[in-house]
Design a protein around this motif. Structure first.
Motif, PDB file in Angstrom:
ATOM      1  N   ASP A 260      -0.407  -1.007  13.755  1.00  0.00           N
ATOM      2  CA  ASP A 260       0.607  -1.376  12.766  1.00  0.00           C
ATOM      3  C   ASP A 260       0.053  -2.362  11.737  1.00  0.00           C
ATOM      4  O   ASP A 260       0.323  -2.234  10.536  1.00  0.00           O
ATOM      5  CB  ASP A 260       1.821  -1.983  13.467  1.00  0.00           C
ATOM      6  CG  ASP A 260       2.580  -0.954  14.305  1.00  0.00           C
ATOM      7  OD1 ASP A 260       2.459   0.259  14.005  1.00  0.00           O
ATOM      8  OD2 ASP A 260       3.278  -1.363  15.259  1.00  0.00           O
ATOM      9  N   ARG A 261      -0.719  -3.340  12.205  1.00  0.00           N
ATOM     10  CA  ARG A 261      -1.287  -4.317  11.270  1.00  0.00           C
ATOM     11  C   ARG A 261      -2.321  -3.659  10.359  1.00  0.00           C
ATOM     12  O   ARG A 261      -2.379  -3.955   9.155  1.00  0.00           O
ATOM     13  CB  ARG A 261      -1.940  -5.475  12.044  1.00  0.00           C
ATOM     14  CG  ARG A 261      -2.567  -6.564  11.180  1.00  0.00           C
ATOM     15  CD  ARG A 261      -1.580  -7.215  10.246  1.00  0.00           C
ATOM     16  NE  ARG A 261      -2.191  -8.344   9.546  1.00  0.00           N
ATOM     17  CZ  ARG A 261      -1.655  -8.955   8.495  1.00  0.00           C
ATOM     18  NH1 ARG A 261      -0.477  -8.536   8.022  1.00  0.00           N
ATOM     19  NH2 ARG A 261      -2.260  -9.967   7.920  1.00  0.00           N
ATOM     20  N   ALA A 262      -3.132  -2.758  10.909  1.00  0.00           N
ATOM     21  CA  ALA A 262      -4.125  -2.049  10.099  1.00  0.00           C
ATOM     22  C   ALA A 262      -3.445  -1.254   8.986  1.00  0.00           C
ATOM     23  O   ALA A 262      -3.898  -1.253   7.828  1.00  0.00           O
ATOM     24  CB  ALA A 262      -4.967  -1.128  10.984  1.00  0.00           C
ATOM     25  N   ARG A 263      -2.362  -0.592   9.332  1.00  0.00           N
ATOM     26  CA  ARG A 263      -1.648   0.199   8.317  1.00  0.00           C
ATOM     27  C   ARG A 263      -1.024  -0.716   7.264  1.00  0.00           C
ATOM     28  O   ARG A 263      -1.053  -0.402   6.065  1.00  0.00           O
ATOM     29  CB  ARG A 263      -0.564   1.018   9.006  1.00  0.00           C
ATOM     30  CG  ARG A 263       0.228   1.907   8.057  1.00  0.00           C
ATOM     31  CD  ARG A 263       1.142   2.844   8.801  1.00  0.00           C
ATOM     32  NE  ARG A 263       1.876   3.712   7.880  1.00  0.00           N
ATOM     33  CZ  ARG A 263       2.661   4.709   8.250  1.00  0.00           C
ATOM     34  NH1 ARG A 263       2.799   4.967   9.549  1.00  0.00           N
ATOM     35  NH2 ARG A 263       3.293   5.431   7.365  1.00  0.00           N
ATOM     36  N   GLU A 264      -0.486  -1.841   7.704  1.00  0.00           N
ATOM     37  CA  GLU A 264       0.162  -2.774   6.777  1.00  0.00           C
ATOM     38  C   GLU A 264      -0.830  -3.306   5.739  1.00  0.00           C
ATOM     39  O   GLU A 264      -0.547  -3.310   4.541  1.00  0.00           O
ATOM     40  CB  GLU A 264       0.775  -3.931   7.567  1.00  0.00           C
ATOM     41  CG  GLU A 264       1.429  -4.995   6.705  1.00  0.00           C
ATOM     42  CD  GLU A 264       1.910  -6.179   7.530  1.00  0.00           C
ATOM     43  OE1 GLU A 264       2.417  -7.158   6.929  1.00  0.00           O
ATOM     44  OE2 GLU A 264       1.784  -6.148   8.772  1.00  0.00           O
ATOM     45  N   VAL A 265      -1.997  -3.769   6.199  1.00  0.00           N
ATOM     46  CA  VAL A 265      -2.959  -4.344   5.250  1.00  0.00           C
ATOM     47  C   VAL A 265      -3.605  -3.254   4.394  1.00  0.00           C
ATOM     48  O   VAL A 265      -3.970  -3.507   3.243  1.00  0.00           O
ATOM     49  CB  VAL A 265      -4.032  -5.187   5.979  1.00  0.00           C
ATOM     50  CG1 VAL A 265      -3.407  -6.372   6.685  1.00  0.00           C
ATOM     51  CG2 VAL A 265      -4.844  -4.348   6.946  1.00  0.00           C
ATOM     52  N   ALA A 266      -3.742  -2.055   4.948  1.00  0.00           N
ATOM     53  CA  ALA A 266      -4.312  -0.953   4.160  1.00  0.00           C
ATOM     54  C   ALA A 266      -3.429  -0.651   2.958  1.00  0.00           C
ATOM     55  O   ALA A 266      -3.931  -0.342   1.863  1.00  0.00           O
ATOM     56  CB  ALA A 266      -4.477   0.289   5.029  1.00  0.00           C
ATOM     57  N   GLU A 267      -2.117  -0.746   3.141  1.00  0.00           N
ATOM     58  CA  GLU A 267      -1.194  -0.495   2.037  1.00  0.00           C
ATOM     59  C   GLU A 267      -1.220  -1.618   1.003  1.00  0.00           C
ATOM     60  O   GLU A 267      -0.912  -1.393  -0.169  1.00  0.00           O
ATOM     61  CB  GLU A 267       0.222  -0.315   2.587  1.00  0.00           C
ATOM     62  CG  GLU A 267       0.394   0.945   3.430  1.00  0.00           C
ATOM     63  CD  GLU A 267       1.753   1.016   4.110  1.00  0.00           C
ATOM     64  OE1 GLU A 267       2.492  -0.009   4.047  1.00  0.00           O
ATOM     65  OE2 GLU A 267       2.072   2.068   4.693  1.00  0.00           O
ATOM     66  N   SER A 268      -1.606  -2.820   1.428  1.00  0.00           N
ATOM     67  CA  SER A 268      -1.610  -3.981   0.532  1.00  0.00           C
ATOM     68  C   SER A 268      -2.953  -4.201  -0.159  1.00  0.00           C
ATOM     69  O   SER A 268      -3.018  -4.951  -1.133  1.00  0.00           O
ATOM     70  CB  SER A 268      -1.238  -5.243   1.311  1.00  0.00           C
ATOM     71  OG  SER A 268       0.032  -5.122   1.908  1.00  0.00           O
ATOM     72  N   LEU A 269      -4.010  -3.564   0.363  1.00  0.00           N
ATOM     73  CA  LEU A 269      -5.359  -3.785  -0.171  1.00  0.00           C
ATOM     74  C   LEU A 269      -5.943  -2.452  -0.634  1.00  0.00           C
ATOM     75  O   LEU A 269      -6.678  -1.797   0.097  1.00  0.00           O
ATOM     76  CB  LEU A 269      -6.250  -4.415   0.903  1.00  0.00           C
ATOM     77  CG  LEU A 269      -5.809  -5.786   1.439  1.00  0.00           C
ATOM     78  CD1 LEU A 269      -6.645  -6.177   2.649  1.00  0.00           C
ATOM     79  CD2 LEU A 269      -5.923  -6.850   0.346  1.00  0.00           C
ATOM     80  N   PRO A 270      -5.651  -2.057  -1.867  1.00  0.00           N
ATOM     81  CA  PRO A 270      -6.066  -0.723  -2.330  1.00  0.00           C
ATOM     82  C   PRO A 270      -7.567  -0.516  -2.428  1.00  0.00           C
ATOM     83  O   PRO A 270      -8.046   0.619  -2.348  1.00  0.00           O
ATOM     84  CB  PRO A 270      -5.412  -0.624  -3.719  1.00  0.00           C
ATOM     85  CG  PRO A 270      -5.194  -2.046  -4.141  1.00  0.00           C
ATOM     86  CD  PRO A 270      -4.894  -2.794  -2.889  1.00  0.00           C
ATOM     87  N   ASN A 271      -8.333  -1.595  -2.591  1.00  0.00           N
ATOM     88  CA  ASN A 271      -9.781  -1.467  -2.748  1.00  0.00           C
ATOM     89  C   ASN A 271     -10.556  -1.883  -1.503  1.00  0.00           C
ATOM     90  O   ASN A 271     -11.757  -2.148  -1.568  1.00  0.00           O
ATOM     91  CB  ASN A 271     -10.251  -2.291  -3.949  1.00  0.00           C
ATOM     92  CG  ASN A 271      -9.693  -1.759  -5.253  1.00  0.00           C
ATOM     93  OD1 ASN A 271      -9.632  -0.547  -5.460  1.00  0.00           O
ATOM     94  ND2 ASN A 271      -9.260  -2.654  -6.124  1.00  0.00           N
ATOM     95  N   THR A 272      -9.841  -1.949  -0.392  1.00  0.00           N
ATOM     96  CA  THR A 272     -10.472  -2.297   0.886  1.00  0.00           C
ATOM     97  C   THR A 272     -10.366  -1.109   1.832  1.00  0.00           C
ATOM     98  O   THR A 272      -9.290  -0.525   1.994  1.00  0.00           O
ATOM     99  CB  THR A 272      -9.791  -3.524   1.522  1.00  0.00           C
ATOM    100  OG1 THR A 272      -9.953  -4.659   0.676  1.00  0.00           O
ATOM    101  CG2 THR A 272     -10.391  -3.834   2.890  1.00  0.00           C
ATOM    102  N   LEU A 273     -11.484  -0.756   2.455  1.00  0.00           N
ATOM    103  CA  LEU A 273     -11.488   0.298   3.465  1.00  0.00           C
ATOM    104  C   LEU A 273     -11.130  -0.328   4.802  1.00  0.00           C
ATOM    105  O   LEU A 273     -11.887  -1.142   5.345  1.00  0.00           O
ATOM    106  CB  LEU A 273     -12.856   0.961   3.547  1.00  0.00           C
ATOM    107  CG  LEU A 273     -13.030   2.022   4.646  1.00  0.00           C
ATOM    108  CD1 LEU A 273     -12.057   3.188   4.433  1.00  0.00           C
ATOM    109  CD2 LEU A 273     -14.467   2.519   4.698  1.00  0.00           C
TER     110      LEU A 273
END
Length: 444
Positions: A260-273
């Motif tokens: 859940d945390r991985a998905r949350e930050v992925a949505e907030s950080l467009p230029n981060t893999l």
């Protein structure tokens, strides 16, 4: 200055220890054991109580305080403390928070909640991590005079070009001042005859370009070639660190195990893999070519986990590792076993807050080697001891342990030399041995 500190955790203790000798300090905390420890270890007044209650604030005579610092482990509590303080006192209030969203809310309506200044621990730590990562071999990096001046501390390797040179021989940069060396437990104020030894930590102050050139020469690397950045852990600090890298044009990779945390930050950080995995899995690290990273930042929730991840990264061949540590006592251990830099969030917060207790015109401070020395930026007034003649003359009767590193005048940087004359209104960046700090603050 009378200072009231609410919350005697690591931040509160660090601030109290820093201020105890030169200020009238009172500490409020509900924990009897903590209060008893402070009573015997520091020259401060202690009050056992709840800082959100007016009764405790009155017991601490907050109505006479010049500064109230709310630094418990609860964001909400700290905000309430400041609000309660304003009902009985005109003191300047500082709230320590961890959530960046709360800081942004306060910034959008400054003066709200009764908070005069807000410090976000996680954001400060992330910004420190970014600054350190940009310079090879740097142990600490900070900016002064609105970005005109950079201070940095570096480790000198045995094969470094300046190893075994004198300061005079190493001083080949137009806009750079050598301030001091830390050698084991000794601090050496730099003079032309001082010899730089392998293993020394050297502190320099100068223009950003000169400090970058010095870093490149020191390590025979290129500070501008930082490309592969891996952040391990989407803790709030890890997330803010990745966000800082994004904001400066990088495309970092972030490893987080929680789905859940991985998905949350992925949505907030467009230029981060964002990679969802256990960062202590050596096979995963090898499969994802983490060994090709220029730097790995360990920002998990737990010092032991950050140590393990950093050691795994070094074993894979990563050039540089930076680890977040909550327990300051672990700092030397981390660096002894091969972690390049250990960053302590509480130390970063204390550094930001303590500047409000310095001389009236102090703009910024940076604490070095766990407060063995400080670099201070302040505005010079006409009554300052530094005004009235060339630097070589006005500093001749100051205590040993003071180096004028840089001057900003009207938005222009001046590299200080013996003949330089400081004028009222100048912003001066000074390195000061903590042992003579109080004496120096009285003079400047």
């Amino acid at each position: 200055m009378r200072v009231a500190i609410v919350g005697a955790g690591e931040v509160g203790k660090a601030i109290a220890a820093n201020l105890a000798e030169s200020h009238d300090v009172v500490v409020i905390d509900p924990n009897e054991a903590v209060i008893e420890e402070l009573t015997y270890s520091l020259d401060v007044l202690t009050i056992r109580g709840d800082g959100t209650e007016l009764g405790s604030l009155r017991d601490a005579e907050v109505d006479r305080a010049d500064l109230v610092i709310a630094c418990t482990d609860s964001d909400e509590t700290n905000v309430v403390v400041c609000g309660a303080t304003k009902t009985i006192s005109d003191a300047f209030t500082i709230a320590r928070v961890r959530r960046r969203t709360l800081l942004e809310t306060w910034e959008g309506s400054q003066g709200a909640f009764g908070v005069d200044f807000m410090v976000c621990t996680d954001l400060l730590t992330a910004q420190t991590i970014f600054r350190i990562c940009g310079l090879p071999a740097a142990q600490d990096v900070d900016m002064f005079a609105g970005g005109l001046v950079r201070m940095a501390e570096f480790v000198v390797d045995p094969d470094s070009p300046i190893a075994d040179e004198t300061i005079y021989e190493a001083d080949r940069y137009d806009s750079l001042t050598f301030a001091a060396l830390f050698r084991d437990d000794e601090m050496i104020v730099a003079t032309g005859d001082t010899v730089i030894r392998p293993g020394d930590r050297v502190v320099v102050i100068g223009s950003p370009d000169s400090v970058t050139d010095f870093a490149n020469d020191l390590t025979m690397a290129d500070a501008e070639q930082l490309e592969e950045v891996v952040v391990v852990g989407a803790s709030e600090i890890g997330y803010q660190a990745a966000r800082e890298f994004e904001a400066h044009g990088y495309e970092p990779r972030l490893i987080e195990q929680d789905h859940d945390r991985a998905r949350e930050v992925a949505e907030s950080l467009p230029n981060t893999l964002v990679l969802e995995s256990d960062a202590t899995d050596a096979e995963f690290l090898a499969r994802e070519h983490v060994d090709e990273a220029d730097i790995v930042v360990a920002a998990l929730d737990g010092d032991e986990k950050n140590l393990l991840v950093s050691l795994l990264a070094r074993r894979l061949g990563v050039d540089r590792t930076v680890a977040v540590i909550e327990n300051l006592q672990y700092a030397e251990l981390f660096e002894t076993v091969g972690i390049d830099v250990a960053v302590n969030p509480r130390e970063e917060t204390a550094e930001e807050i303590v500047r409000f207790t310095r001389a009236e015109h102090t703009e910024k401070i940076a604490m070095l080697e766990h407060d063995r020395a400080e670099v201070i930026e302040f505005e010079v007034d006409e009554d300052s001891h530094l005004v009235g003649g060339p630097i070589v003359d006005v500093t001749s009767d100051l205590p040993n342990g003071v180096v004028i590193g840089a001057i900003s005048r009207g938005g222009e940087r001046i590299t200080p030399r013996g003949t330089t004359v400081i004028e009222p209104g100048d912003h001066v960046v000074v390195f000061v041995d903590a042992a003579v700090l109080d004496d120096i603050l009285e003079e400047i």
